[in-house]
Design an enzyme around this catalytic site. Structure first.
Site, short mmCIF file in Angstrom:
data_model
loop_
_atom_site.label_atom_id
_atom_site.label_comp_id
_atom_site.label_asym_id
_atom_site.label_seq_id
_atom_site.Cartn_x
_atom_site.Cartn_y
_atom_site.Cartn_z
N ASP A 562 18.60 4.21 43.82
CA ASP A 562 17.20 4.41 44.53
C ASP A 562 17.03 4.01 45.75
O ASP A 562 16.67 5.05 46.74
CB ASP A 562 16.10 3.81 43.54
CG ASP A 562 15.86 4.43 42.22
OD1 ASP A 562 15.41 5.60 42.14
OD2 ASP A 562 16.52 3.76 41.08
N PRO A 563 17.18 2.87 46.26
CA PRO A 563 16.80 2.60 47.57
C PRO A 563 17.85 3.47 48.58
O PRO A 563 17.51 3.94 49.68
CB PRO A 563 16.98 1.08 47.74
CG PRO A 563 18.15 0.79 46.77
CD PRO A 563 17.51 1.61 45.68
#
Length: 808
Positions: A562-563
């Site tokens: 995700d990041p």
């Protein structure tokens, strides 16, 4: 999806000077070079130290690093000794012809020798481990030390420890992406700027989830064991008849489908397994029931079944299998690198722009290959604009994304000054507001009280539109007409079904840039596969090279994908916007988020292609630094210690009270120390065990040894270095109250962090300002839309929603 030979390179007009050393600097330069910029790599006499890092290949003129080759594709090499006057003068002489300066020297080395101060057109980026100020500024550091201090490792590994350290270059790649976004935004502004980027602060983006959740859910800050993470279970890697399967279960519906898939439907009704945290508490009992079922079929068979059932699973490939995967080969995810006579493959940049894709691989220069034969830069007018306070001021982005990756992408742009309008539906708000179906959740507006949503959506305006209705779609199209870009991370089929795909939106706004963030790409056999950030890590192969040799493939983070996907998404969008600014051309970006993790796996991908093997799994050890690992401290703490070079070893040995080891000639080299690594680890652990992690770190750092306390994410809010740099900004928000926001990891040199201009919006908070102010809807029309629930400021309870599939 091979790159068309006539596709334009969006940075072909730029000249970039890269000086200093380190993976972060090199990857930052690669992002420019592979998009066509002329990158001048200024190396010291004898070449960049990375040229000697394993894996080594025979280049025709001796052994050189394949990893260096991948990091240096499409660059030119010049040599200069920046420690001397002549080298600095050579760098200064190059700058009038450059557009960008990437300065990777240590802060102490830059003092008194800053370059480019007399070039007002220049975008200069100063990159360092900890930034240009604060008590950690001059600490010795490595990739692992920085990630330990950024809260990345504390939650991973056996419950009793040590924390599991993902090796390789993950921290450097993460920092380079943040730096690229700052530099690209400065280029978009059209004015010269001097930027400061902290690799430490950039890596905090990976730990933000736990830091935010720990405010109300302290259970996220525990090590639950290998392949176990709060707040859900199962979330790990499991053996199959052939291969390994990555499994992530979050929602009750997913758990029911999983139980049915493995032939155990009764488990879905077992009160021990109703919610994720309960399943985690009973993980041993649960796994004992389903693991034998998974072992009855191959990972490939289970993955095909998971796609049909829309479950976020993935085959966990070893590196050779990853390189051979047809889905990735069809997308040109790996390109050929040449380094002299050596040829091997490495990941292509994941920013897959449809009109202006990056170069897939290319040649890496020999050291000093361009000395004496560098062509002059093209003559062109230089910008004379006065910099705006924020570089992306005037840019408007519609944010249709939810969760973590998409909102982090748009948050980076909002932090840099873009006007970001977040679009939700009252029927289906962003899922990080919460997914609790109980009536009290809505009656008490708990969907406004999640800190994670607040951190990821600051600096944005927020509106609601029901895109399943004709009026909602029409209003979105009107907003698109005055937008520069759209970001979305819906499931692949959602926007086409709604009539809101790129073809439809670009008809409203010719030249539109649209970022789509599917897990495995918009086309191909895996296009409908569901994924969380953990699923992406599983599919990237990273688990097969991390952890101890006797462990199963090991998940390294709750949701690495995700990041990392969000940072890559911002980078891709900025490249496309810069191309649009020069040409007026728009495009859709097909960002397969799994490919965003391939650069983190690059050391092993490159090694497999170049030598036939990724090398052994080392656990917390390191291929060139010995001793290296996480060592026990008082009160169940840990400290990461990295003997960064041979010169650091005697200092380390004397610090721990072992002058006998410091003077032992057999231990003078890393190779000699590796032969006795267990003995040296025991001696180091005996010294660290009675000390607090911070005390051990300070003593070793005083001797010049790279060391960092393993911080829990919540402890970042008490870190003295971050406090000195003003990293945590306190904001006030309705329903949430006062809370701390992490700053962006980039800032204007010599200034504090970019301020948080406004907290995250409450649901529909800006309906009147955007739909009334921008589109001119009157109060009566807004009231009618709200009465019809096309817009609104309150989430619609589940029991009152129309029967339809959710948008995301």
């Amino acid at each position: 999806m091979p790159r068309p030979p006539d596709a334009p390179l969006p940075f072909a007009h730029l000249r970039v000077l890269e000086l200093g050393e380190g993976v972060a600097l090199s990857y930052l330069g690669k992002l420019f070079a592979d998009f066509g910029a002329e990158v001048l790599k200024l190396e010291p006499p004898g070449g960049d130290a990375l040229r000697r890092e394993p894996p080594l290949v025979e280049s025709g003129e001796g052994a050189e690093s394949a990893l260096f080759g991948w990091l240096s594709t499409n660059k030119r090499s010049l040599t200069a000794d920046l420690a001397g006057h002549a080298g600095l003068e050579r760098a200064r002489a190059l700058l009038p012809g450059c557009d960008v300066l990437l300065d990777g020297r240590a802060p102490a080395a830059r003092e008194g020798t800053r370059l480019g101060l007399d070039q007002p057109h220049l975008v200069a980026a100063e990159i360092s481990w900890f930034g240009e100020s604060g008590p950690y500024r001059d600490l010795a550091a490595t990739d692992a030390v920085v990630r330990a201090l950024a809260g990345v490792f504390a939650c991973t590994g056996p419950a009793e420890g040590p924390p599991s350290l993902l090796g390789g270059i993950a921290g450097a790649v993460t920092g380079a992406l943040a730096a690229f976004n700052a530099v690209a935004a400065a280029l978009w502004s059209g004015a010269g700027r001097r930027l400061e980027i902290s690799l430490h602060e950039a890596n905090i983006a990976v730990a933000e989830y736990q830091a935010a959740q720990s405010v109300t859910n302290p259970e996220v800050e525990r090590r639950y064991g290998v392949n176990r993470f709060a707040p859900s279970s199962p979330l790990g890697v499991y053996r199959c008849r052939e291969g390994w399967l990555g499994v992530t279960i979050v929602t009750p519906a997913q758990f029911r489908a999983f139980c049915e898939m493995v032939g155990l439907p009764e488990l879905a009704e077992d009160p021990r397994f109703v919610i994720g945290l309960d399943r985690l508490r009973h993980a041993d009992a649960l796994e004992a029931l389903f693991a034998p079922r998974l072992a009855a079929r191959s990972a490939e068979e289970w993955f095909a079944e998971a796609i049909r059932r829309r479950l976020p699973f993935a085959v966990v490939p070893e590196m050779a299998a990853l390189l051979a995967t047809p889905t990735h080969r069809a997308r040109d995810a790996f390109g050929t690198v040449t380094l002299g006579a050596a040829r091997f493959e490495g990941p292509t940049l994941p920013q897959r722009l449809t009109r202006t894709p990056p170069l897939p691989g290319g040649p890496a220069p020999r050291a000093g290959a361009d000395d004496g034969r560098l062509p002059p830069p093209a003559s062109r007018p230089r910008p004379t604009l006065k910099p705006a306070p924020l570089p992306l001021a005037g840019l408007r982005i519609l944010d249709l994304s939810m969760g973590w990756a998409g909102p982090l992408c748009t948050r980076q742009l909002a932090d840099l000054g873009a006007e970001v309008i977040k679009v939700e539906a009252c029927q289906y708000p962003d899922w990080w507001r919460g997914v609790d179906p109980r009536p009290a959740f809505f009656a008490e507006r708990r969907y406004e009280k999640d800190v994670r949503f607040g951190i990821l959506n600051r600096n944005k305006a927020g509106i609601t539109l029901d895109l399943a209705t004709p009026e909602g779609k029409a209003l979105l199209k009107r907003l698109v007409r005055d937008a520069d870009a759209v970001v979305e991370n819906y499931a692949r089929e959602v926007l086409p079904k709604l009539g809101l795909d790129y073809a439809a939106l670009s008809a409203e706004r010719p030249g539109l840039v649209m970022l789509s963030m599917p897990a495995f790409g918009l086309e191909g056999p895996w296009r409908d596969a569901r994924a969380y950030g953990s699923t992406l890590e599983h599919a990237s192969g990273l688990p097969t090279v991390s952890g101890a040799p006797d462990w199963p493939p090991t998940t390294n983070q709750l949701a690495y994908g995700d990041p990392i996907g969000g940072l890559n998404g911002a980078a891709a969008l900025l490249v496309a916007l810069l191309h649009h600014r020069r040409t007026g051309e728009g495009q859709q970006i097909d960002l397969a988020q799994v490919e965003c993790l391939f650069p983190l796996a690059a050391p092993w991908i490159v090694a497999t292609s170049a030598t036939g093997t990724p090398g052994p799994r080392l656990g917390n050890r390191h291929p060139t630094q010995a001793p290296h690992g996480a060592f026990p401290c008082a009160e169940q703490g840990w400290v990461v210690v990295a003997t960064q070079d041979d010169a650091a070893w005697p200092a380390l040995a004397r610090t721990i009270g072992r002058p006998d080891l410091a003077g032992d000639p057999a231990l003078a080299t890393a190779e000699g120390r590796r032969a006795r690594e267990a003995e040296l680890e025991a001696a180091l652990a005996a010294w660290t065990r009675p000390r607090a992690p911070e005390a051990a770190m300070q003593a070793l750092q005083a001797a010049g040894v790279a060391a960092g306390a393993v911080l829990w994410p919540s402890a970042l809010k008490r870190d003295p270095h971050l406090a000195a740099r003003g990293f945590w900004q306190v904001v006030e928000r309705p329903h949430l109250g006062r809370h701390e926001q992490p700053s962006a990891p980039f800032r204007e040199a010599g200034r504090g962090p970019y301020p948080v201009q406004r907290p995250a919006p409450t649901l529909g908070q800006d309906n009147a300002a955007v739909l009334g102010g921008l589109l001119g809807l009157g109060a009566a029309e807004l009231a009618r839309l709200e009465a019809a629930r096309i817009i609104g400021q309150e989430a619609v309870p589940v029991s009152e929603r129309r029967a339809r599939a959710p948008a995301g």
